[in-house]
Each structure stands twice: as C-alpha cells, then as structure tokens.
Design an enzyme around this catalytic site. Structure first.
Site, PDB file in Angstrom:
ATOM      1  N   GLY A 242      -8.285  -1.134   4.158  1.00 36.00           N
ATOM      2  CA  GLY A 242      -9.099  -1.984   3.291  1.00 36.00           C
ATOM      3  C   GLY A 242      -8.352  -3.196   2.782  1.00 36.00           C
ATOM      4  CB  CYS A 346      24.087   6.309  -6.090  1.00 35.56           C
ATOM      5  SG  CYS A 346      25.509   6.482  -7.085  1.00 35.56           S
TER       6      CYS A 346
HETATM    7  C1  LIG Z   1      -4.262   2.892  10.724  1.00 37.09           C
HETATM    8  C2  LIG Z   1      -4.316   2.676   9.255  1.00 37.09           C
HETATM    9  N1  LIG Z   1      -5.486   2.813   8.626  1.00 37.09           N
HETATM   10  C3  LIG Z   1      -5.596   2.631   7.285  1.00 37.09           C
HETATM   11  C4  LIG Z   1      -4.503   2.291   6.522  1.00 37.09           C
HETATM   12  C5  LIG Z   1      -4.673   2.120   5.047  1.00 37.09           C
HETATM   13  O1  LIG Z   1      -4.472   0.807   4.687  1.00 37.09           O
HETATM   14  P1  LIG Z   1      -4.727   0.321   3.207  1.00 37.09           P
HETATM   15  O2  LIG Z   1      -4.009   1.257   2.308  1.00 37.09           O
HETATM   16  O3  LIG Z   1      -4.172  -1.052   3.178  1.00 37.09           O
HETATM   17  O4  LIG Z   1      -6.187   0.322   2.962  1.00 37.09           O
HETATM   18  C6  LIG Z   1      -3.254   2.136   7.132  1.00 37.09           C
HETATM   19  C7  LIG Z   1      -2.077   1.733   6.342  1.00 37.09           C
HETATM   20  O5  LIG Z   1      -1.292   0.935   6.701  1.00 37.09           O
HETATM   21  C8  LIG Z   1      -3.156   2.344   8.540  1.00 37.09           C
HETATM   22  O6  LIG Z   1      -1.990   2.239   9.160  1.00 37.09           O
END
Ligand SMILES: Cc1ncc(COP(=O)(O)O)c(C=O)c1O
Length: 417
Positions: A242, A346
């Site tokens: 999204g 650390c």
């Molecule tokens: C294939 C895929 N779908 C969905 C997402 C979710 O993305 P976001 O958290 O930006 O909505 C990711 C995250 O990188 C992803 O790799």
C-alpha cells in the site's frame, strides 16, 4: 480521538495515558491502538468502494497474533511472506483461500508445505520457482494456483533498501522474459499442475507519491488485457503493498486518491484488484515506549539521551536512517534542549533520533517513538541478548498484553550448554 494524541500535557492512546501503561507494563513496550488499526483498514476498504477488491494485510509489517486476528475479524485477507507467516495466519483464522504467499526466496520445504494448502495464490518470483511448484503439485496430484510477479523496472522513489521494482532489484521475473514464461501457462494446458490466476507487481514500500503505483498498475493492466486477449483468463491483478505513511508530518496521498488511481488503471480489464497493504494500516497505530536511562553531555549545544530501547527493539533508524517522531509522554510543556537520542546497544549506528529538539529530558522519563506499528516489533532482534519487548493492545478503554516480554530463559530454551 482515535489513536495517539495529546490530552493537555500527556500523550494518550485512545484516551489512556501512555505513562500509566508504561508504569504498569514496563519499558521498552510496544503499544497499539485497536481503534486506529480498524479505522485504517476500513478507510482503505471504503476507498475502493464498489469496485471488486480484496485487501490482503501484509503480515510482514506486524504479525503479532492478536493483531493478525484483529485484521481477520475486520474481513481482511492475508499476504504471508514465509511458511511461518502462513501458519501464523491460519492460527489467526485466515482460510488458505484468503492467503497469498509472496517472497523472493521460498525454500523447497516451504513450497512442499504450501502447495497442498490450496492457497489463493503462490506469487512466483522466477522460472525456477515455478518449475519447483509444478513438480510438487504433479507429485501430489494437485493444481497449484499461481500468480507471476513481474519486475516492471519502475522506480518507486522510496529508500533504495525498500525499492523492489527496478531491474537491479532481486524481485520478480524480468519484464522482458515474463511474457514468455506466462505463455507456458496458456490455455493449451501443457502445464496442467499449474493454474495461472493473476499477475502481480510490488515496486516498493513507503511510497509517498501516486505516480509509481499508478505506473505499475497501468503496466500490469496492459499486460493482463493482452493475456486475456490471448485466452488466459485471469481472476484478478495483485498490485502489491500500500501507500507510505507520513513519518515527519509531510503530505502523503489520501486513500481515496490512491484507490481511484489504481481503479482507473485497471477498470478496462474488468478484473478485481488485490492489494497487500501493511505499513499504511499498522504503522500509525503503534508507538514504542522507552525510558531514559542516562543523560550525558555531547557538545555545547546538547546531550545524549540514552534509552532502554534501540536498534534491537526498532531497527528502522539504524537500517534505513528512518525518521520517527520522538516525544516525552508527559512534560511536553518543558523548555526544550537538543538531544542525540540513542539506544543501549554496542553499535555507533544505534541512534534512534539524530539531533532532536525536545522538551528537557530527565533520567526515568518515558518517551514515545511514533509510527512504529509496522516493521517495528516484527524486525526486533536479540542482539546483546536483549529480550524482545512486550506488546500491549489498547481496545475499548482497556489494555491487555498481547505478547509478554521475553526472558533469558525463553532464549535459552533453544540452547544446549
Ligand atoms: C510483496 C510485498 N507485498 C506487500 C508488502 C507490504 O508493503 P507495505 O507495508 O508498504 O504496504 C511488501 C513489503 O515490502 C512486499 O514485499
């Protein structure tokens, strides 16, 4: 007021002072607002209106069981990135037919478990992976539902570490060869153990302009239309993650503009839209509470404020130089001072907030690190033998621990002297 807001001098979550939660549950502590999670899910769902669509919540953002279950109760489907996320999703109540299995590297063992489940789709990342799924499905006498993830060579204009749609990135089948691979799944039925149900793109995370998302959707819609003309009847298009969120108060497109842009690109195909949002749902719905454990002079202008949470609890600032707002939960009206806000780990990269001006901090104060509901606890580690933090969900005027703080005994339970 839903979620996190100031009530006078105090930061509250759905009306409950965060200082009270920290006092009782200790720090470091993740606190989530159930109302904020629900509101974000519903806003995106509503934005797609009557256009056929499905939201597959991206579990990678936050798969704490109670949160996954809450998403399920809202009617969400799931995007799982490993067989363990699939198992978690099933424990949270998601049916296999509502789960898509994404991920650039699915091991043989993971595929062996996934194929017989009858998932909505396995989102396939390469010709080799497709063949491995095929051989498992043939052996089991099953038909595996697959979607092909295509790398469209589109710049997400996000941080390079979370951009996935360029040719140089490891993700998906290259745009030039995708067509050829997809045609092997054509109506001649040569690969009868595989059923192509969708095509898929995901160009990156934390995307804050519509242009890359629109271009990726347009690219996929054109391809889908072409495949349909060639007799390949798809069930939907999967447009990936999204929108990004506003970590620093800057503008991000709203849900209506986002959904309208995707629908506009896809409408001519007549295909339903699947999206896999994670960050935009969970991100703003969580804070990390940490206590100031030391203050020491840094330079003439400011001090180091050392917290009891750092890169082990929240990796994003060290990993991506990510910005998160930080504020004291109480005492917001104090005079300000400059701080380098650091963790106890650390590593010099264990900086949570660089060069911040904050109300004066004292040892023992609790601060809230904002917008950490996504990619926060999910990326925590045990480095320095630090236990995973506890997590709390505020719902309907009460809070409950949804994940207790890890103990050394929990860690050692896996080890032999
Ligand atoms: C294939 C895929 N779908 C969905 C997402 C979710 O993305 P976001 O958290 O930006 O909505 C990711 C995250 O990188 C992803 O790799």
């Amino acid at each position: 007021m839903i979620g996190f807001a100031r009530a006078g001098d105090r930061l509250v979550c759905d009306g409950i002072p965060l200082s009270a939660i920290a006092e009782q549950e200790g720090t470091p502590l993740y606190v989530y607002s159930a109302a904020a999670l629900r509101a974000r899910y519903r806003a995106i769902d509503t934005a797609f209106g009557a256009y056929p669509h499905a939201l597959h919540y991206a579990l990678k953002a936050n798969s704490t069981l109670a949160i996954a279950r809450l998403m399920r109760e809202l009617g969400s489907a799931a995007d799982a990135n490993s067989i363990w996320e699939i198992e978690l999703a099933r424990k949270a109540g998601f049916a296999p037919a509502d789960i898509v299995f994404t991920g650039v590297g699915k091991s043989r063992a993971e595929l062996e478990c996934a194929v017989p489940l009858g998932l909505k789709a396995i989102n396939v990342e390469s010709a080799g992976e497709l063949s491995r799924i095929e051989s498992i499905a043939e052996r089991l006498g099953r038909v595996a539902r697959v979607a092909i993830r295509i790398n469209p060579d589109i710049d997400a204009q996000s941080h390079p570490h979370i951009s996935t749609g360029l040719k140089i990135n490891k993700f998906g089948v290259a745009r030039d060869t995708a067509r050829e691979l997809i045609e092997t799944l054509g109506p001649d039925g040569r690969r009868s153990a595989l059923k192509l149900v969708a095509v898929h793109v995901h160009v990156g995370s934390q995307i804050t302009t519509l242009d890359p998302l629109r271009r990726a959707a347009g690219f996929l819609a054109d391809l889908a239309a072409d495949l349909q003309r060639g007799g390949l009847a798809l069930e939907y298009v999967d447009l990936g993650g999204g929108l990004g969120i506003s970590y620093d108060g800057g503008d991000v497109p709203d849900d209506d503009a986002y959904a309208a842009a995707l629908i506009e690109e896809v409408r001519a195909t007549g295909l339903p839209i699947v999206v896999e949002p994670g960050r935009t749902i969970a991100g703003p719905a969580g804070v990390l509470l940490a206590r100031v454990i030391d203050i020491k002079p840094r330079d003439a202008e400011g001090d180091f404020a050392i917290l009891d949470a750092g890169m082990t609890e929240l990796m994003r600032p060290s990993l991506y130089n990510a910005y998160h707002r930080i504020e004291p939960v109480d005492g917001a009206s104090r005079a300000t001072r400059r701080y380098e806000i650091v963790g106890p780990v650390c590593e010099s990269s264990d900086v949570v907030g660089r060069d911040r001006t904050l109300p004066e901090l004292h040892v023992g104060d609790v601060v809230a690190i904002r917008d950490v509901g996504a990619y926060g606890s999910a990326m925590a580690s045990n480095y320095n033998r630090r236990p995973m933090p506890a997590e709390v969900l505020v719902d309907d005027g009460r809070w409950r621990v949804i994940r207790r703080r890890q103990t050394l005994e929990d860690m050692l339970a896996l080890e032999q002297p």
